[in-house]
Design a protein around this motif. Structure first.
Motif, PDB file in Angstrom:
ATOM      1  N   MET A   1       0.849  -1.200   0.000  1.00 55.14           N
ATOM      2  CA  MET A   1       0.000   0.000   0.000  1.00 55.14           C
ATOM      3  C   MET A   1       0.877   1.240   0.000  1.00 55.14           C
ATOM      4  N   ALA A   2       0.635   2.109  -0.949  1.00 58.87           N
ATOM      5  CA  ALA A   2       1.448   3.313  -1.072  1.00 58.87           C
ATOM      6  C   ALA A   2       1.139   4.281   0.061  1.00 58.87           C
ATOM      7  N   GLY A   3       2.112   5.084   0.385  1.00 60.17           N
ATOM      8  CA  GLY A   3       1.863   6.118   1.367  1.00 60.17           C
ATOM      9  C   GLY A   3       2.241   5.695   2.764  1.00 60.17           C
ATOM     10  N   THR A   4       2.662   6.661   3.551  1.00 58.74           N
ATOM     11  CA  THR A   4       3.136   6.426   4.908  1.00 58.74           C
ATOM     12  C   THR A   4       2.277   7.231   5.896  1.00 58.74           C
ATOM     13  N   ILE A   5       1.981   6.603   7.005  1.00 55.11           N
ATOM     14  CA  ILE A   5       1.363   7.353   8.096  1.00 55.11           C
ATOM     15  C   ILE A   5       2.501   7.974   8.897  1.00 55.11           C
ATOM     16  N   PHE A   6       2.519   9.271   8.916  1.00 50.48           N
ATOM     17  CA  PHE A   6       3.558   9.958   9.684  1.00 50.48           C
ATOM     18  C   PHE A   6       3.020  10.330  11.066  1.00 50.48           C
ATOM     19  N   VAL A   7       3.637   9.734  12.048  1.00 53.69           N
ATOM     20  CA  VAL A   7       3.284  10.064  13.432  1.00 53.69           C
ATOM     21  C   VAL A   7       4.320  11.070  13.900  1.00 53.69           C
ATOM     22  N   ILE A   8       3.872  12.291  14.107  1.00 52.51           N
ATOM     23  CA  ILE A   8       4.828  13.351  14.430  1.00 52.51           C
ATOM     24  C   ILE A   8       4.763  13.667  15.915  1.00 52.51           C
ATOM     25  N   ASN A   9       5.870  13.432  16.580  1.00 46.97           N
ATOM     26  CA  ASN A   9       6.019  13.849  17.973  1.00 46.97           C
ATOM     27  C   ASN A   9       6.441  15.309  17.956  1.00 46.97           C
ATOM     28  N   PRO A  10       5.589  16.204  18.398  1.00 47.00           N
ATOM     29  CA  PRO A  10       5.941  17.626  18.261  1.00 47.00           C
ATOM     30  C   PRO A  10       6.894  18.119  19.332  1.00 47.00           C
ATOM     31  N   ASN A  11       7.344  17.251  20.226  1.00 53.51           N
ATOM     32  CA  ASN A  11       8.441  17.725  21.078  1.00 53.51           C
ATOM     33  C   ASN A  11       9.743  17.114  20.572  1.00 53.51           C
ATOM     34  N   SER A  12      10.840  17.637  21.046  1.00 49.89           N
ATOM     35  CA  SER A  12      12.140  17.279  20.451  1.00 49.89           C
ATOM     36  C   SER A  12      12.824  16.123  21.192  1.00 49.89           C
ATOM     37  N   THR A  13      12.095  15.479  22.065  1.00 51.76           N
ATOM     38  CA  THR A  13      12.708  14.421  22.859  1.00 51.76           C
ATOM     39  C   THR A  13      12.633  13.089  22.105  1.00 51.76           C
ATOM     40  N   GLU A  14      13.781  12.641  21.665  1.00 52.40           N
ATOM     41  CA  GLU A  14      13.842  11.426  20.837  1.00 52.40           C
ATOM     42  C   GLU A  14      13.316  10.201  21.597  1.00 52.40           C
ATOM     43  N   ALA A  15      13.535  10.193  22.893  1.00 50.20           N
ATOM     44  CA  ALA A  15      13.079   9.029  23.670  1.00 50.20           C
ATOM     45  C   ALA A  15      11.565   8.888  23.594  1.00 50.20           C
ATOM     46  N   VAL A  16      10.877  10.006  23.531  1.00 48.19           N
ATOM     47  CA  VAL A  16       9.426   9.954  23.387  1.00 48.19           C
ATOM     48  C   VAL A  16       9.062   9.351  22.034  1.00 48.19           C
ATOM     49  N   THR A  17       9.766   9.798  21.006  1.00 43.68           N
ATOM     50  CA  THR A  17       9.504   9.257  19.669  1.00 43.68           C
ATOM     51  C   THR A  17       9.782   7.754  19.630  1.00 43.68           C
ATOM     52  N   ALA A  18      10.835   7.358  20.281  1.00 44.89           N
ATOM     53  CA  ALA A  18      11.154   5.927  20.327  1.00 44.89           C
ATOM     54  C   ALA A  18      10.036   5.150  21.018  1.00 44.89           C
ATOM     55  N   GLY A  19       9.503   5.729  22.083  1.00 42.91           N
ATOM     56  CA  GLY A  19       8.392   5.084  22.782  1.00 42.91           C
ATOM     57  C   GLY A  19       7.161   4.978  21.900  1.00 42.91           C
ATOM     58  N   ILE A  20       6.922   6.018  21.134  1.00 43.21           N
ATOM     59  CA  ILE A  20       5.784   6.005  20.207  1.00 43.21           C
ATOM     60  C   ILE A  20       5.985   4.929  19.140  1.00 43.21           C
ATOM     61  N   ASP A  21       7.215   4.875  18.633  1.00 39.77           N
ATOM     62  CA  ASP A  21       7.507   3.918  17.568  1.00 39.77           C
ATOM     63  C   ASP A  21       7.232   2.489  18.034  1.00 39.77           C
ATOM     64  N   GLN A  22       7.621   2.222  19.245  1.00 40.74           N
ATOM     65  CA  GLN A  22       7.384   0.902  19.822  1.00 40.74           C
ATOM     66  C   GLN A  22       5.877   0.665  20.017  1.00 40.74           C
ATOM     67  N   ALA A  23       5.194   1.741  20.416  1.00 39.52           N
ATOM     68  CA  ALA A  23       3.758   1.621  20.696  1.00 39.52           C
ATOM     69  C   ALA A  23       2.961   1.242  19.456  1.00 39.52           C
ATOM     70  N   VAL A  24       3.380   1.762  18.306  1.00 46.09           N
ATOM     71  CA  VAL A  24       2.583   1.540  17.095  1.00 46.09           C
ATOM     72  C   VAL A  24       3.041   0.318  16.309  1.00 46.09           C
ATOM     73  N   GLU A  25       4.106  -0.312  16.756  1.00 45.59           N
ATOM     74  CA  GLU A  25       4.638  -1.478  16.050  1.00 45.59           C
ATOM     75  C   GLU A  25       3.558  -2.518  15.716  1.00 45.59           C
ATOM     76  N   PRO A  26       2.681  -2.866  16.647  1.00 42.70           N
ATOM     77  CA  PRO A  26       1.692  -3.908  16.312  1.00 42.70           C
ATOM     78  C   PRO A  26       0.738  -3.513  15.200  1.00 42.70           C
ATOM     79  N   LEU A  27       0.692  -2.235  14.874  1.00 43.24           N
ATOM     80  CA  LEU A  27      -0.248  -1.776  13.847  1.00 43.24           C
ATOM     81  C   LEU A  27       0.345  -1.843  12.439  1.00 43.24           C
ATOM     82  N   ARG A  28       1.613  -2.192  12.355  1.00 44.30           N
ATOM     83  CA  ARG A  28       2.254  -2.307  11.040  1.00 44.30           C
ATOM     84  C   ARG A  28       1.928  -3.681  10.448  1.00 44.30           C
TER      85      ARG A  28
END
Lengths: 220, 220, 220, 220, 220, 220
Positions: A1-28
């Motif tokens: 399926m073309a196209g990417t869902i971009f989940v944007i963490n609007p704060n600059s803390t990479e650890a938060v983004t990493a946590g989000i990335d892990q959170a959404v893993e089952p949805l891939r």
């Protein structure tokens, strides 16, 4: 399926983004949209005030504009959903916010929702937003764990505080479903749910799941 | 992924189930949960009254009980969500209803939602339900197309009536998002949206998408 | 006056029906409608869940259909008002539910109503119903006494628990009127009211009184 | 049964009191409380403004005080319920107001109530009151027939205007139950209901019926 | 600027009027409207009940009628705003009530307002009024200090009780702004605000400030 | 009186600021706070979208920070109140927004408020805000005049359209008070009010009047 869902963490803390990335893993899924989690480097370390929330809208819109052609959908991954409505104006793709999606998912799991906020200064902002969403008739309470964004690296203490706050929401405010009022803490969802005995919603997962559905259906 | 999402059409009209099956097709993925659409043969031809809605709860619970071990989630695919709350008590899996999911999805697409009902006799029932959901503050209107369930086989006339009703909701009631207040009509969603120029939610798709998300996350 | 008001206890516990019968005795007059209290033998011993509530609708409608010609009105005597809306569709007579009538009477006696529920599992169901009734703006709280239906035979303990729960509703939730969230307990109404110092509504009495009025006026 | 229900018409128009007296006749029973309808001679010819409503409270309280020993209950028979709350403070008997009782009865007959007001100047006052009652979530509309109190002697024209107004409430405002926003017009209730095809509540009857129930139950 | 803003204390306690006069002093300007504070000598010593509130409307309207030609605006300086709506009908000038103005000002200072009432018997009346104002969605709580109007001469005890009550509103009811539910106590506003750490609104000041604005703009 | 009330027009159109300046002129007094009206040169020509609204927050906060020492209060003079909550966090002075103040003033003048918007794209944004304010229970309607910001230089056409829109709000939506949903159009307030026969609120005046009161009282 073309196209990417971009989940944007609007704060600059990479650890938060990493946590989000892990959170959404089952949805891939192999045949579904890609899900990419990004950090808004222009954002503050954490979104603690209305000012912080407002300040990220410009950079977030700009970042999203650059991704528009690759994008299938956007998720704004901060519990104030900063820029969500502006991004809906800008993009031709589905745009979800984690507070909105998290609260609506909670309303399918209980009759009165409680929110665990990080900072007391966020609560008024949350309440204005729940008012705008029209869900105050099902609101139980919104209580802060009273820890700074930086203290959150102490996982044990954070979970302990979230649990205590959740118990107050459940026992004093009569919440029968809890929403985590922040992104990047999906790892606490299950232990919290077990400790509280009521459903706990991790809002980034709720929003990303909604986004996947919207993308699949739009592509059909 | 083990387990099947059972989308149960609580009326006995196979054509409705076929329409639902087609509607949820884009949500099936090779590595995701299976989605099976079933007809409740004990149900009436269409759910037109509160009596009809109440009458299907028993058979629906029984059918779902027999599927519990295979199930990953259940979707009640009738816009009155009959038996949804009882099934939540009975099952250890996620249970979604199409009205609930459809309305909440609508609230992420517009500020005031309108509903296109099939029969005038359903409107009071819908309103009681929207009140229970706590969303009357964002309600624009609920209008019926005034066609019997049997007449709905006339696709052209149905779409024409839905379009006219949707225009009234948009122009007179100020709805900026429309929910189709019935199952099995996904094929009209896109032409309706094009005719109205505002988002149109097909509620079975909304509920099934939520169910997929819940199953994927629970499995993680 | 021709016609009987049938007060139907949708659970199969005769003691509850006996309690209802005693409760409505003051509403019987020599020239008014008869009031007959019936037990729905097909019902469960007590209505403790949404499933229980939904399960009695079919039998209740059937029983009421058989009584239609003799009936002047119907009262559904369970605090979830199961089948009330379906019976309104079916019958040409007035149909009252005890929760609906009890809450509305309470709203003529105080500004914020509290409800004493028997079981915690009923509270979500009650809240959905109060939402459908549109009265959440005047809701103080709904708390359970935490006793099983069978334990209720212990009158002393029941009253003690109801009193304690009522005091919490009054002092912590600011209820200034209390509704007993169950049928068949009219004998506790007066002692409860004395102990609490705020009005206490017995909902079967409220509904039966409304029914008498409706029947007298319809006959005129 | 000892004690009289005093239905007090707070305006000085005897014809209104006579209409009320006729309206409550079916509620009188040989073994029930007497129902006496009184005219507040100090009142204005009709209550058309907030000033009028406020002006009758003093005389009404005084009149009621003189009746306290004979009274079993009081009904304030003006759709603004002037003095109802003050009389509740003063009297040890049940006190009902016709607007409050009429609206609550309507909410057992339909999902959205409409009100037929006599004068446009009453509508803001009604809405403040419905807000205080917490029922705006079920409000459809409140429209005036635009006739002066004196013109109301023309029965044919009055019914014609009430019918036209009721049709607008039903068709444009989606009211499925109508409340007559005035006292003394019970004779129009049935023809109005027949013309509109939805239930019509005569509020004095609703309040007097509630009062009878309260008196019978209090006497037990 | 021609015309006087008449702030009418509808109780007969001159000390209250003196407190009001002091409270509005900062709103007087050399080129602005005069502000005169009057005592309604016909009023009770304090307005403690709905009866008291209703009883002052007649004298208040009469007094205001006599002042109409000199007046630029009226302020009703009692937290029940007695006669405010009737006076709006009577006068061609702006009419403000202190409860209405005080609550609206509070809603610009916090998200959930709490009210410190003098007497418990006033709370139901306040709630009816907040319902009429449509602001219950932002209501945190209304608690009484439990002192009689006469006891209020003990300033130290009054402040102590107001502080304790304010803390409960803040900590238990989550009020983030407090309204003083009475007139004539402006001297406690600042110490209360300091003790509580959240904004405190003195409602007579709020209303008089609004009146000054309305008069200046009307004169332009 | 030391300190200046800064009324900041967050769009860059000087003509709007000039209109605001004229609007607030009557609120200036010789012994009161100065009122200065500023143009946010970084702003767009008009605020037409959520993006526009969000985009001005940063520059507005910066501008206000530079004025903090001279300031007595701030007024955000755009009907979306962009940056108002963030500025409340930043400044130690009172901060008012024109939408918030305008709506609250309207609620002292009528029971149901209508809003005349310039652009249809603003209406959803307004509604979210009214929801956050908790005033949807008193909302009549929000309709746009359907003219671009640039077309507004045609005064005659603008007034004509505002009048027509106001009549629809009054007659179809039952608004009994109208708020002008924009800044800089105070010159139309009086003719509009005369044409409509219901009160019309110019929101910049409402906010500036509130600000003057707050400053005077804080200085005392």
């Amino acid at each position: 399926m073309a196209g990417t869902i971009f989940v944007i963490n609007p704060n600059s803390t990479e650890a938060v983004t990493a946590g989000i990335d892990q959170a959404v893993e089952p949805l891939r899924s192999v045949d579904g949209p890609k899900i990419a989690c990004l950090t808004l480097t222009e954002g503050p370390a954490g979104i603690q005030s209305q000012r912080d929330a407002d300040s990220v809208v410009g950079p977030l819109l700009k970042r999203a504009a650059g991704l528009e052609n690759e994008a299938a959908a956007f998720v704004v991954a901060c519990f104030s959903d900063p820029g969500m409505h502006a991004l809906r104006e800008q993009s031709r793709h589905p745009v979800l916010g984690i507070a909105e999606s998290g609260v609506f998912q909670a309303l399918t799991l209980g009759q009165r929702f409680g929110v665990i906020a990080i900072l007391p200064s966020s609560i008024q902002r949350h309440l204005r937003y729940f008012g705008a969403m029209g869900v105050m008739g099902r609101f139980a309470g919104d209580l802060s764990i009273g820890m700074g964004v930086t203290e959150l690296s102490n996982a044990e203490k954070t979970l302990e505080r979230m649990t205590a706050t959740g118990k107050t929401l459940r026992d004093t405010h009569h919440a029968d479903v809890i929403v985590m009022g922040c992104a990047g803490m999906a790892r606490f969802r299950r232990p919290l749910e077990e400790a509280l005995g009521v459903p706990v919603v991790e809002p980034t997962q709720a929003a990303a799941a909604m986004a996947v559905g919207r993308v699949r259906l739009a592509a059909a």
